[in-house]
Structures are given as C-alpha cells and as structure tokens.
Design a protein around this motif. Structure first.
Motif, short mmCIF file in Angstrom:
data_model
loop_
_atom_site.label_atom_id
_atom_site.label_comp_id
_atom_site.label_asym_id
_atom_site.label_seq_id
_atom_site.Cartn_x
_atom_site.Cartn_y
_atom_site.Cartn_z
N SER A 450 36.79 48.85 37.84
CA SER A 450 37.44 49.79 38.92
C SER A 450 36.41 50.57 39.41
CB SER A 450 38.77 50.44 38.49
OG SER A 450 38.37 51.55 37.41
N ASN A 451 35.58 51.34 38.39
CA ASN A 451 34.30 52.11 39.22
C ASN A 451 33.39 51.47 39.61
OD1 ASN A 451 35.61 54.26 37.72
ND2 ASN A 451 34.67 54.24 35.96
N SER A 456 30.65 50.28 45.21
CA SER A 456 29.90 49.27 45.86
C SER A 456 30.67 48.84 47.13
CB SER A 456 30.02 48.02 44.68
OG SER A 456 29.78 48.10 43.59
N ARG A 457 29.71 48.12 47.80
CA ARG A 457 30.23 47.79 49.12
C ARG A 457 31.52 46.72 48.89
NH1 ARG A 457 25.20 45.27 52.33
NH2 ARG A 457 25.19 44.39 50.38
N PRO A 462 34.44 41.61 43.75
CA PRO A 462 35.82 41.09 44.20
C PRO A 462 36.79 41.26 42.94
CG PRO A 462 34.35 39.21 43.83
CD PRO A 462 33.45 40.44 43.52
N TYR A 463 38.06 41.09 43.22
CA TYR A 463 38.97 41.70 42.04
C TYR A 463 39.38 40.15 41.47
CZ TYR A 463 43.62 42.20 39.75
OH TYR A 463 44.52 42.32 38.96
N VAL A 464 39.38 39.61 40.43
CA VAL A 464 39.83 38.40 39.84
C VAL A 464 40.93 38.67 39.02
CG1 VAL A 464 39.02 36.52 38.49
CG2 VAL A 464 37.44 37.58 39.82
#
Length: 476
Positions: A450-451, A456-457, A462-464
C-alpha cells in the motif's frame, strides 16, 4: 463544566381526564412474547457453549502397522471395510465396526505408493516402488490358502500413484508418464506425456468418469481425457501440488493440496540466528508465492483459483471431499487435520493430538459421519466429522432439540459473543506461534504494498487480488 438536567414531559404520565386510559405498548399475538429475542439469544449462547463442551472428535485408533502409513482406501460398497498400506510394503484390511484387523500381508518390497478399489468392491489394486501393480481379492483366503495376488503387472517405469474409473474396468497410473490400463490386460492401452519429469498423484473424476487430473513435479496440474489421444489443459502454479480431490457433486470443481514455505524458513532461522533481518526480507519477498496451502479450481476457468483456503502452517499432504460435496478435509505436515467448507477461506474445525505426527493420508467416509487419518507414527485414527455430534440413535425429542439449537445458532451467528465462542479453538503452541508469525508477515507485506502504491505513479504498482497471485500460466 457540563450540567445534566432531568426533564420530564407531563404528557407521558398525566391523563387529560380521569377516564382516559394509559397507553401501554402491548402485542396481542399470543404466539409472541416481549422478551422472545432475549430468550432466544440466551438459548443460542447456551447451545454454542454446550457444543464446545461436548466437542470430543476422537473415536478410536487402529494400531498394528510396523512402519508409517502411506495410503488409505475406502471400500465403495461396504462402509465398515478399510484397507491401508505402509512404507514397509505391508497391507492391512480393517473392520471399522469391530475395530480390528481382518488381514495383513506383505504385498510389495518397499514403499506402497498407491492403493484403490475397483467399483464393485470385490478387488483392490496396489502399486509400490518395486514397479509392480498387483490385484488382490477383498475376501479373505480360504483356510490353508496362501495370500497371493490375482494378477501381477510389471511396469517398465517407476509408478507413484493410481486411481480407478468409477464406471468401468480402466484405471490410471502415474510416474514418469501417465498410463491408462485395463483390468484384463498387462500392457497399458494408452500413454500420455507432456514434457514433465514425473507425476506423483492422479485422480479420476467421480462424475465425468472420462476426465482425470494429475499432479506433476514441475508444479503443474494436468487434465486428461481418456477419449482423447493427449492431455487437455495444464495449469502451472507457484507451489508444488501434493494431492488433489474432485468434488463428487460438481464435476468441474477440484481442490489441490500444496506445499508451504514454513519448513524451509524455520530451518533457516534455527540454523542462522544472526541473519534474522535477512530471513525476514526473504520471507516477505516469498510471501506472495508461499503462504496458502489449498486451492479450489473450476476447470472452466483455470487462470486463477475460485477460492483459497489458508489455515495450515506447513505443507498439505492430502485432501478428500465429503460425499455431500459441501466440505472437505485436509491433512498436513503441521500435524493437524482441518475441515473446510467449500465456500469458506478458513477451516471450521481443527483436530490434533499429542502423539499424532505428520499426516500422510486423510479420507472422509461414505456415510458422511467419520474422518480417517494415517500418519507417520504407524496409527490410523477415526474422528467424528462433527466434533460434538452424538453417536448412536437419537430419540425424537433429542432430534427436535438438536435441530432447534442448530437453527438458533444459525440465526444468531452474527452476534460477536456467539461468533467468538463458535470460532475459538485450542491449537498446539507451534501452530499458534506459526500463525502469529504468518499474520505479522501478511500485515507487513500489505502495508509495504500500500505504501508503494501510494508513493508511485498511478498504474506502476497495480493491485493484484489474492486469488490471482498463485497461478503462473495456463496452457492448452
């Protein structure tokens, strides 16, 4: 400074005239009571407490093997008959009702890797490290007869697993290659191969009897169709699959039992105590690949598992479904047996004893009442599928009371106190410590991701979802 003022509204307790009646809230339905909810909650609380008081799942232990139990097979036509094999090549046939051994004989030289019954229950087939496949009668030999196999097949390759078709005379073996056999022939009728070193487990689908799945050493699960000349599909995972089991009520669903990283990490931390920080970084890096142990797949969508079951803290060695298809049982190297509901990610119960060592085989009986387990310390244990269930016949009043208690527990299951009592289990200290460590690692990894995502841009990190982290590729 706060000042509290007591105020009264005269309209609530004064009448306009002497003939006016007080407005008393009252329910005129005789079937309802003003304290009905409170009474039901107390009854539900007492019911869930009594369930934990009477939770005694262990039934009996069958001892007699002189080496670790390697595999167990259930008789498809007789509930009380069980056959087991050990690492010293011995086979024992048990009568569960009488809790005694009916037969014991040396079937192979070396470890017995697989054992299975034919559909009518009249014979069973064993295979071992001596490259032989032997067929035996279920019935005991007559007085004076020697214990000899009906048929012996000498395989050209090493074989490590066997499974029989539920509706036919064919059975499949796995080893260096996957082979399909008929009971009347001593040569395989078909051979399947898909560029892997070895296969160590194979299972026929109990509903779609032409479909079978095998676990390979390259961390893949391969699907076969006996009507086709080659394999159908293949899914490669991040962990090695030890065993798998098909759902007997849903032909396209199976659950795989996978390896875990904990044994390796604990070994490293024990022998290299000065590199604790390095080990923590390694564990955090490997967390996404080596945390969970059981995966449920839908063969129509193999890109990611439909559910991930995550309570074991070490490698899962075996898994078996209940005949209803709603639950399954798993055994692990962490010396525990866990019962999962198919749609839940955590186990509903855990069984363990002080003397039970690493589990090698677990089975759910066909009457849906008992669980059988074989382990390294040469014992076969019988457990109740529901820990607090009363054995034996029930009177009508007892059955009504139990049904009423179950309904109350289901109705008030969301209440915090009832949920806490129902979920609480005592586990051995090494399990408790391992679960705490895994929980810390998981929280640390989530916080780190999460940090990174926050700093980050957009789109770089991406969230997996958790269910998509454990499959590397799918091939057809």
């Amino acid at each position: 400074m706060k000042v509290k003022v007591i105020s009264r509204n005269p309209d609530e307790y004064l009448r306009d005239t002497k003939k006016d009646l007080y407005k008393v809230p009252r329910n005129f339905d005789p079937d309802l009571h003003p304290f009905e909810a409170a009474r039901e909650y107390v009854r539900a609380l007492n019911a869930v407490k009594l369930e934990r008081v009477f939770a005694k799942p262990f039934v009996t232990s069958l001892d007699g093997h002189r080496d670790a139990v390697s595999c167990i097979a259930k008789n498809p036509t007789e509930l009380s008959i069980l056959v087991s094999a050990s690492y010293d090549g011995e086979v024992r046939v048990w009568d569960l009702a009488q809790r005694k051994c009916l037969r014991d004989f040396a079937a192979h030289e070396g470890v017995i890797r697989g054992i299975t019954y034919i559909p009518d229950g009249s014979r069973f087939i064993t295979l071992g490290d001596d490259k032989t496949i032997k067929t035996w009668k279920t019935q005991m030999p007559q007085f004076g007869e020697d214990e000899e196999p009906i048929n012996t097949i000498l395989s050209k390759t090493v074989i490590g697993g066997i499974s029989h078709n539920n509706r036919g005379v064919t059975f499949a073996t796995c080893g260096e290659i996957c082979q399909l056999w008929e009971q009347t022939r001593n040569e395989p009728i078909r051979t399947y191969q898909w560029g892997v070193d070895s296969l160590h487990d194979i299972r026929f689908n109990p509903v779609e009897y032409n479909i079978l799945a095998a676990c390979a050493s390259d961390r893949s699960i391969i699907l076969y169709d006996t009507r086709d000349s080659g394999p159908i599909r293949k899914v490669v995972m991040k962990m090695r699959t030890n065993r798998l089991s098909w759902n007997p009520m849903e032909a396209f669903v199976f659950t795989s039992a996978n390896e875990d990283y904990n044994n390796l990490v604990f070994l490293i931390t024990n022998y290299i105590p000065c590199y604790t920080k390095v080990i923590e970084d390694i564990v955090t890096t490997l967390h996404n690949a080596f945390v969970f142990s059981l995966y449920t797949f839908d063969t129509r969508h193999l890109k990611h598992p439909t559910n991930v079951h995550m309570d074991h803290v070490s490698a899962v060695t075996d898994v078996d479904y209940s005949p209803t298809g709603k639950e399954f049982v798993s055994g692990s190297y962490d010396r525990t047996i866990r019962i999962f509901e198919c749609d839940k990610g955590h186990s509903r119960d855990v069984y363990h004893t002080k003397r039970m060592q690493r589990l090698t085989s677990v089975k759910w009986t066909l009457d849906n009442k008992y669980i059988l387990s074989g382990s390294d310390e040469m014992n076969i244990r019988v457990w109740k599928a529901r820990a607090s269930e009363k054995l034996g016949p029930l009177k009508p009043r007892e059955r009504l009371a139990l049904n009423y208690s179950e309904a109350l527990k289901e109705k008030y299951a969301h209440h915090p106190q009832i949920r806490r009592i129902k979920r609480h289990r005592h586990v051995p200290r090494h399990i408790y410590n391992a679960q705490s460590e895994l929980r810390t690692i998981k929280e640390k990894t989530k916080r780190k991701e999460s940090n990174r995502r926050a700093h980050s841009r957009k789109g770089d990190v991406p969230y997996v979802p958790e269910r998509k982290k454990h499959v590397l590729s799918e091939m057809e």
